[in-house]
Structures are given as C-alpha cells and as structure tokens.
Write a protein that holds these residues in place. Sequence first.
Motif, PDB file in Angstrom:
ATOM      1  N   LYS A 170       0.831  -1.193   0.000  1.00  0.00           N
ATOM      2  CA  LYS A 170       0.000   0.000   0.000  1.00  0.00           C
ATOM      3  C   LYS A 170       0.869   1.248   0.000  1.00  0.00           C
ATOM      4  O   LYS A 170       1.747   1.412   0.842  1.00  0.00           O
ATOM      5  CB  LYS A 170      -0.916   0.001   1.234  1.00  0.00           C
ATOM      6  N   TRP A 171       0.588   2.149  -0.957  1.00  0.00           N
ATOM      7  CA  TRP A 171       1.298   3.424  -0.982  1.00  0.00           C
ATOM      8  C   TRP A 171       0.882   4.271   0.206  1.00  0.00           C
ATOM      9  O   TRP A 171      -0.279   4.262   0.617  1.00  0.00           O
ATOM     10  CB  TRP A 171       0.985   4.193  -2.270  1.00  0.00           C
ATOM     11  N   LEU A 172       1.851   5.017   0.762  1.00  0.00           N
ATOM     12  CA  LEU A 172       1.503   5.970   1.808  1.00  0.00           C
ATOM     13  C   LEU A 172       0.592   7.047   1.234  1.00  0.00           C
ATOM     14  O   LEU A 172       0.766   7.487   0.094  1.00  0.00           O
ATOM     15  CB  LEU A 172       2.763   6.629   2.376  1.00  0.00           C
ATOM     16  N   SER A 173      -0.377   7.472   2.017  1.00  0.00           N
ATOM     17  CA  SER A 173      -1.258   8.556   1.585  1.00  0.00           C
ATOM     18  C   SER A 173      -0.476   9.864   1.535  1.00  0.00           C
ATOM     19  O   SER A 173       0.655   9.958   2.037  1.00  0.00           O
ATOM     20  CB  SER A 173      -2.433   8.692   2.547  1.00  0.00           C
ATOM     21  N   ASP A 174      -1.075  10.891   0.949  1.00  0.00           N
ATOM     22  CA  ASP A 174      -0.411  12.193   0.887  1.00  0.00           C
ATOM     23  C   ASP A 174      -0.077  12.698   2.288  1.00  0.00           C
ATOM     24  O   ASP A 174       1.012  13.249   2.523  1.00  0.00           O
ATOM     25  CB  ASP A 174      -1.306  13.209   0.169  1.00  0.00           C
ATOM     26  N   GLU A 175      -0.993  12.503   3.213  1.00  0.00           N
ATOM     27  CA  GLU A 175      -0.757  12.946   4.583  1.00  0.00           C
ATOM     28  C   GLU A 175       0.376  12.154   5.225  1.00  0.00           C
ATOM     29  O   GLU A 175       1.238  12.725   5.918  1.00  0.00           O
ATOM     30  CB  GLU A 175      -2.035  12.789   5.409  1.00  0.00           C
ATOM     31  N   GLU A 176       0.402  10.839   4.989  1.00  0.00           N
ATOM     32  CA  GLU A 176       1.466   9.994   5.536  1.00  0.00           C
ATOM     33  C   GLU A 176       2.808  10.343   4.906  1.00  0.00           C
ATOM     34  O   GLU A 176       3.843  10.324   5.577  1.00  0.00           O
ATOM     35  CB  GLU A 176       1.139   8.519   5.298  1.00  0.00           C
ATOM     36  N   MET A 177       2.790  10.699   3.623  1.00  0.00           N
ATOM     37  CA  MET A 177       4.027  11.105   2.958  1.00  0.00           C
ATOM     38  C   MET A 177       4.584  12.382   3.589  1.00  0.00           C
ATOM     39  O   MET A 177       5.790  12.489   3.823  1.00  0.00           O
ATOM     40  CB  MET A 177       3.774  11.337   1.467  1.00  0.00           C
ATOM     41  N   LYS A 178       3.725  13.345   3.860  1.00  0.00           N
ATOM     42  CA  LYS A 178       4.175  14.596   4.470  1.00  0.00           C
ATOM     43  C   LYS A 178       4.786  14.343   5.847  1.00  0.00           C
ATOM     44  O   LYS A 178       5.809  14.934   6.210  1.00  0.00           O
ATOM     45  CB  LYS A 178       3.016  15.571   4.575  1.00  0.00           C
ATOM     46  N   LYS A 179       4.175  13.450   6.619  1.00  0.00           N
ATOM     47  CA  LYS A 179       4.713  13.113   7.932  1.00  0.00           C
ATOM     48  C   LYS A 179       6.079  12.447   7.804  1.00  0.00           C
ATOM     49  O   LYS A 179       7.010  12.751   8.571  1.00  0.00           O
ATOM     50  CB  LYS A 179       3.746  12.190   8.674  1.00  0.00           C
ATOM     51  N   ALA A 180       6.213  11.547   6.844  1.00  0.00           N
ATOM     52  CA  ALA A 180       7.497  10.865   6.637  1.00  0.00           C
ATOM     53  C   ALA A 180       8.580  11.841   6.204  1.00  0.00           C
ATOM     54  O   ALA A 180       9.732  11.756   6.642  1.00  0.00           O
ATOM     55  CB  ALA A 180       7.340   9.759   5.591  1.00  0.00           C
ATOM     56  N   GLU A 181       8.205  12.796   5.348  1.00  0.00           N
ATOM     57  CA  GLU A 181       9.175  13.788   4.880  1.00  0.00           C
ATOM     58  C   GLU A 181       9.682  14.651   6.021  1.00  0.00           C
ATOM     59  O   GLU A 181      10.850  15.049   6.039  1.00  0.00           O
ATOM     60  CB  GLU A 181       8.535  14.654   3.787  1.00  0.00           C
ATOM     61  N   VAL A 182       8.808  14.952   6.975  1.00  0.00           N
ATOM     62  CA  VAL A 182       9.216  15.731   8.141  1.00  0.00           C
ATOM     63  C   VAL A 182      10.060  14.882   9.091  1.00  0.00           C
ATOM     64  O   VAL A 182      11.119  15.300   9.561  1.00  0.00           O
ATOM     65  CB  VAL A 182       7.986  16.292   8.886  1.00  0.00           C
ATOM     66  N   GLN A 183       9.612  13.666   9.361  1.00  0.00           N
ATOM     67  CA  GLN A 183      10.297  12.797  10.318  1.00  0.00           C
ATOM     68  C   GLN A 183      11.683  12.398   9.850  1.00  0.00           C
ATOM     69  O   GLN A 183      12.623  12.333  10.647  1.00  0.00           O
ATOM     70  CB  GLN A 183       9.467  11.543  10.581  1.00  0.00           C
ATOM     71  N   TYR A 184      11.825  12.128   8.540  1.00  0.00           N
ATOM     72  CA  TYR A 184      13.086  11.603   8.030  1.00  0.00           C
ATOM     73  C   TYR A 184      13.865  12.629   7.206  1.00  0.00           C
ATOM     74  O   TYR A 184      14.825  12.267   6.527  1.00  0.00           O
ATOM     75  CB  TYR A 184      12.830  10.353   7.176  1.00  0.00           C
ATOM     76  N   MET A 185      13.482  13.881   7.265  1.00  0.00           N
ATOM     77  CA  MET A 185      14.205  14.903   6.500  1.00  0.00           C
ATOM     78  C   MET A 185      15.669  14.932   6.918  1.00  0.00           C
ATOM     79  O   MET A 185      15.988  15.069   8.096  1.00  0.00           O
ATOM     80  CB  MET A 185      13.584  16.284   6.722  1.00  0.00           C
ATOM     81  N   PRO A 186      16.603  14.805   5.975  1.00  0.00           N
ATOM     82  CA  PRO A 186      18.030  14.821   6.316  1.00  0.00           C
ATOM     83  C   PRO A 186      18.444  16.173   6.903  1.00  0.00           C
ATOM     84  O   PRO A 186      17.886  17.216   6.547  1.00  0.00           O
ATOM     85  CB  PRO A 186      18.730  14.573   4.972  1.00  0.00           C
ATOM     86  N   GLU A 187      19.418  16.143   7.769  1.00  0.00           N
ATOM     87  CA  GLU A 187      19.860  17.373   8.433  1.00  0.00           C
ATOM     88  C   GLU A 187      20.374  18.400   7.439  1.00  0.00           C
ATOM     89  O   GLU A 187      20.176  19.607   7.630  1.00  0.00           O
ATOM     90  CB  GLU A 187      20.955  17.036   9.447  1.00  0.00           C
ATOM     91  N   ILE A 188      20.994  17.955   6.364  1.00  0.00           N
ATOM     92  CA  ILE A 188      21.525  18.893   5.383  1.00  0.00           C
ATOM     93  C   ILE A 188      20.396  19.703   4.740  1.00  0.00           C
ATOM     94  O   ILE A 188      20.546  20.891   4.447  1.00  0.00           O
ATOM     95  CB  ILE A 188      22.367  18.163   4.304  1.00  0.00           C
ATOM     96  N   GLU A 189      19.252  19.076   4.535  1.00  0.00           N
ATOM     97  CA  GLU A 189      18.114  19.808   3.973  1.00  0.00           C
ATOM     98  C   GLU A 189      17.524  20.771   4.994  1.00  0.00           C
ATOM     99  O   GLU A 189      17.140  21.890   4.653  1.00  0.00           O
ATOM    100  CB  GLU A 189      17.036  18.838   3.494  1.00  0.00           C
TER     101      GLU A 189
END
Length: 472
Positions: A361-380
């Motif tokens: 199952k693909w992550l929903s748009d909301e789940e994707m946004k949460k993942a992007e925040v949680q796992y955002m690399p420090e350099i970004e």
Amino acid sequence: MEESRRNFLKKVTIGGVGLSLGSNIYAEESVFTSTGKAPRRKMGEKQSFNMCGYRAPKLETVRVGFIGIGNRGYSNLNQMTFLEGAQIKAICDIVQFRIDEVQQLLVKRKLPKAQVYTGSEEAWKGMCENPDIDLISIAVPRGPLHAQISIYAMKCGKHVAVEVPGISTVDEAWEVVETSERTKKHCYMMENCCYDFFELLTLNMARQGFFGEVFHADAGYLHHQTLYEKTRDLNMWRLEESQHHNGNVYPTHGLGPVCQVMDINRGDKLNHMVSMSSDDFILGKKVAELAQSDPFYKKYDTRSYRGNMNTSIIRTEKGKAIMLQHDTTTPRVYSRIHGLTGTKGSVLKYPSPGRISLGDKWLSDEEMKKAEVQYMPEIEKRIGEMAKKVGGHGGMDFLMTWRLIDCLRNGLPMDIDVYDAASWSVVTPLSQWSIANGSKPIDIPDFTRGAWKSNRPVDISLSEGNTTRVRK
C-alpha cells in the motif's frame, strides 16, 4: 583558435591521449578474457591507503581552480560564488567567450577576477602545478581527460572534484584509485543526483531501517536529448561519443543514489553485470536526414550509432540486484527511475511525485508529508531552502557543492570517494564489453581490494562540520 579547439576536442573525445581510435576506447580488450573475467589488478595486494572514511587536513579556505568552464563548469563555478569558505582562484579553457563570461560573473558577484590559463591544449597542467590552489574542479567533455587531469592534479598535491563519469576505462579507474591512495588526495566525483531531495530522504529512511533490507533497485537515466543540434561552439562531442560507444555511457546519475542506499563499497560490492542494447532506430536516421541539406553533418553520417535503449543488470556480492537503464534518444518522458525494494517497503520516484509504500500500500499524501518531516536529512533542514533559491537542478547542485566544501574545510570523509567514482563509472566500459560479446556476464573489479567488508557508510546527519556560511 577555433581550428585548434576542434582539433583538441577531436583528440579528447575520439582518440584520447595515448589511446587509439576505435571501439575499444572505453573497454580495453586486453583487460578481459573471452569468459568475461576481468583480471583482478593488484590481486592479493592490500591498499596502500584506504580512502574510505579518510579525513584530510582541514582547509580554512578552499582555493579552487576550474578546468573547463562550458555549461557545466560555469554552473559549478556559479554555485561556488555563494560560499564564503571557497575562493575561486583560477579558470582554464581554450574558448575566450567562456573566460569572459566567468570573469563577468565574478565581477557581478563582487569577487576578484580569476587567474586565467588558456592558449594551449595543456594549459590545465599549469593550473594543477599552481601551489596556491587546493582543489581542482574538472568539467571537460567525457573521455580520457577526466582521469588524466585527475591523476595529474592529485600528483601535484591537489584534491579533485571531477564531473561524471569519473573514468572511461578500467585501467584509468585503477590508476585514479592508486593515485588517490598514494597521494592521500580526495578524488570526489560530482554526482549531483545523490543530493536530490527525494534521494536524500529515502537514503536517510533506508539507513534508519524504514524499508527493511533493500535487496533490489531500479535506476537509470532516461532523458530525451537532441544530440544532433549544433552547439554554440560546434562542439559535438556527445554525438561523436554516440558514434563509437555502444553501451551505457552515462551510468552514475541513476546508479549512484541506489549504491549509497545499498552500502556499495561499505558492506557490499558490485560483483558482476550483463548488458544489452537495442539497435539504433532514431539517431542515425536523423543525422542522415540533416546531412542531405547541411554539409556540416556529412562527417557524422555513419549510419552506426549507439543503441537507443541500454539495459544492464548488476548483481552484488551479497546477492542483491540493480536494474540500470540509459536512453537519451527516444521520446520517452524524463526519468531517473530511482526504485527501491526492501523486505518491509519500497520506493518509486518517477513519475513525480515520488511514492513510498509499506507492504503493498502506498503511503497517503498525509502519511508522505509526515514521513518527509520525520526523516528529513539534516543537510536539507539547514540549507535546503537556500539551495532551492540558488538553484542548480532544483537545488541539488548547491547541496553537493556546499557539502564538498564543508567536508574539505572541516576534514570530514567524503560522501562519494574514489572507490565510488571508479565502481560507478566502470559500468560504461563493462557494459560496452558485455554488449560486444553477446551480453555475456563480466566481472566488476573490487577497487577497494576487500576493504568493503569493513568500510562503513558516511554519516549524513551533519553531526560535524556545518561551518561553511552562505553569502546572501
């Protein structure tokens, strides 16, 4: 001057320095046996020095010389003008309008004009010998000069940042590796796609175990390019390259990011590969059509061009697989593919936006946004917004340039070291050999000489460094 430039480019892109004209420019036939077993040069010998994880002495200010300031070289130099810890010391090219454009840029950015090396096909040697330069940035046409300049510069005591691919033959790869080890100078290959935002995100997620164990990757470079269109200085090296090299001539954009995820050279290694190409159904016909009305194309009307689509399959030492494709001539939509399959989840970047799955199952748009925040690399987190403002392929070029300079200034290990430059780039000559031999398997040399077993991935958390300030 223009005639000299054409002769120079012909030497660089076709004959090379010390190389004979023909289909073996990228893959020396002497290196391989009929079974595709590549002699393991330095078999049984240890490294003279392990460059993986190496911390070079810190440089408070990195003084940079640029060799080749065409489109790519100009862009690399422009990125550097925004970094306070870097000084653009010198430029080298044999085309005057390129030199003029760079000097105008420096004046616009309120920086000192650069020292100029020009007027000779070997003017770059003088730059490498300049004791007031720490880093040589190389952006000349693909071919033997990438390795030749890298080797000479390291022997002159300079670190190197070379455009992709870093080498064009197996022998070059070994010589670049051995020179880097012997001189303890970095040979950093400027694979900007490793710094694209989604690739950095998924690398961070993979290293935190989000996908489980990643055992398969899809990668590639599918980019429709009009290779036959005349360039501003009539430098048609890409078209000439396609006349003589039937294989994956540009593997690292797709391969680099997935190799980092799969810890290649740092816990696993590329073991062997097979490669297959279609015939050419497009480029040769187009050139022949142009030659009917424009004498300029007569010399390119050979009817023999690189196949339109190349597919290579690579197996790693630990039994994992990578499917790698290359296509720059068909009307396919742009894609670097970037697909990862793990025991817990998967990734597929193209078509954009990239998607991530857990199970089936693909992550929903909301789940994707949460993942992007949680796992955002420090350099970004730290310079991502500035990178997007500066630009360069959406900001990834600036992230790469900033990280390179910050590592040199703080004595940090390189994210991409000389073993990566060699093993990712060597797919070009090996793919050509496999195709020429009925898609037989071919060994991929272990440039680490066994050190991959104990090497560890470079930390991208920026727990160190981050001292390089950005000019507004």
